[in-house]
Enzyme design. Structure first.
Site, PDB file in Angstrom:
ATOM      1  N   CYS A  14      45.292  42.957  47.994  1.00 40.36           N
ATOM      2  CA  CYS A  14      45.518  41.549  47.639  1.00 40.36           C
ATOM      3  C   CYS A  14      46.424  41.520  46.412  1.00 40.36           C
ATOM      4  O   CYS A  14      47.155  42.488  46.156  1.00 40.36           O
ATOM      5  CB  CYS A  14      44.203  40.806  47.434  1.00 40.36           C
ATOM      6  SG  CYS A  14      43.166  41.448  46.096  1.00 40.36           S
ATOM      7  N   ASN A  17      43.562  42.554  42.979  1.00 41.97           N
ATOM      8  CA  ASN A  17      42.543  43.590  43.259  1.00 41.97           C
ATOM      9  C   ASN A  17      41.259  43.351  42.452  1.00 41.97           C
ATOM     10  O   ASN A  17      40.576  44.302  42.072  1.00 41.97           O
ATOM     11  CB  ASN A  17      43.103  45.006  43.006  1.00 41.97           C
ATOM     12  CG  ASN A  17      42.222  46.142  43.518  1.00 41.97           C
ATOM     13  OD1 ASN A  17      42.235  47.227  42.961  1.00 41.97           O
ATOM     14  ND2 ASN A  17      41.462  45.920  44.566  1.00 41.97           N
ATOM     15  N   ARG A  20      39.516  39.451  46.257  1.00 42.64           N
ATOM     16  CA  ARG A  20      39.401  39.589  47.711  1.00 42.64           C
ATOM     17  C   ARG A  20      39.355  41.026  48.219  1.00 42.64           C
ATOM     18  O   ARG A  20      38.458  41.385  48.982  1.00 42.64           O
ATOM     19  CB  ARG A  20      40.567  38.838  48.387  1.00 42.64           C
ATOM     20  CG  ARG A  20      40.514  37.339  48.188  1.00 42.64           C
ATOM     21  CD  ARG A  20      41.831  36.674  48.553  1.00 42.64           C
ATOM     22  NE  ARG A  20      42.904  37.083  47.637  1.00 42.64           N
ATOM     23  CZ  ARG A  20      44.181  36.790  47.783  1.00 42.64           C
ATOM     24  NH1 ARG A  20      44.578  36.110  48.851  1.00 42.64           N
ATOM     25  NH2 ARG A  20      45.073  37.176  46.896  1.00 42.64           N
TER      26      ARG A  20
HETATM   27  P1  4NP Z   1      42.872  38.551  44.154  1.00 44.45           P
HETATM   28  O1  4NP Z   1      42.843  37.246  43.225  1.00 44.45           O
HETATM   29  O2  4NP Z   1      44.316  38.766  44.561  1.00 44.45           O
HETATM   30  O3  4NP Z   1      42.017  38.187  45.302  1.00 44.45           O
HETATM   31  O4  4NP Z   1      42.321  39.671  43.309  1.00 44.45           O
HETATM   32  C1  4NP Z   1      43.654  37.071  42.099  1.00 44.45           C
HETATM   33  C2  4NP Z   1      43.302  37.657  40.912  1.00 44.45           C
HETATM   34  C3  4NP Z   1      44.069  37.439  39.788  1.00 44.45           C
HETATM   35  C4  4NP Z   1      45.199  36.639  39.852  1.00 44.45           C
HETATM   36  C5  4NP Z   1      45.558  36.061  41.063  1.00 44.45           C
HETATM   37  C6  4NP Z   1      44.782  36.285  42.182  1.00 44.45           C
HETATM   38  N1  4NP Z   1      45.972  36.382  38.684  1.00 44.45           N
HETATM   39  O5  4NP Z   1      46.890  35.539  38.754  1.00 44.45           O
HETATM   40  O6  4NP Z   1      45.727  37.007  37.642  1.00 44.45           O
END
Ligand code: 4NP
Length: 157
Positions: A14, A17, A20
């Protein structure tokens, strides 16, 4: 225990990390164990923004509620070595799939192409941080990961 001649290695990817893909990794590991498969799952982000951090609190909480331990995981970005280390790369949404393609990864799949979701992105709960959102995301990831593993197991992928 079923013996598996060729163990498969699957990497879930994702953006951060921390929300999801740690869920997908944990769900896959527990599923492998239940099925007696000596396969490997890992996860990573297309960004290194949260490198070294554990999964976000709500992901840990929702996974724990379903008997899936993920608190030990630490975020990391994808790297060159992943290209040869994994048989399958599974992106949690189309943006990350496009990024992986741009970085030269092959054998990439979209998680939402499985489990009857018709190519939907797994929504990013980082931006909708209520716990209910995480329950929905957990349920989608679980359905898709189980279907993906079944398709790899029966040779259709
Ligand atoms: P992930 O979610 O891709 O599901 O881990 C996110 C975690 C952090 C960020 C965006 C999405 N961020 O912008 O820091």
């Amino acid at each position: 225990m079923k013996s598996q001649a060729t163990p498969k290695h699957i990497l879930f990817v994702c953006l951060g990390n921390i929300c999801r893909s740690p869920l997908a990794e944990g769900i896959a590991r527990v599923h492998f164990e239940k099925k007696g498969l000596a396969w490997r799952a890992d996860s990573a982000g297309t960004s290194g923004w949260h490198e070294g951090e554990p999964p976000c609190e709500n992901s840990i909480k929702v996974a724990k509620a379903h008997g899936v331990p993920i608190a030990h995981q630490r975020a990391r970005p994808v790297c060159e070595a992943d290209k040869s280390a994994f048989d399958y790369i599974v992106a949690l949404d189309r943006k990350n799939l496009a990024e992986l393609k741009a970085q030269g990864f092959s054998n990439i799949h979209l998680l939402g192409d499985f489990g009857g979701f018709g190519g939907e992105d797994v929504p990013d709960p980082y931006y909708f941080p209520d716990f209910e959102g995480f329950e929905k995301v957990y349920s989608m990831i679980e359905t898709c990961v189980h279907d993906f593993i079944e398709k790899v197991e029966n040779g259709s992928l």
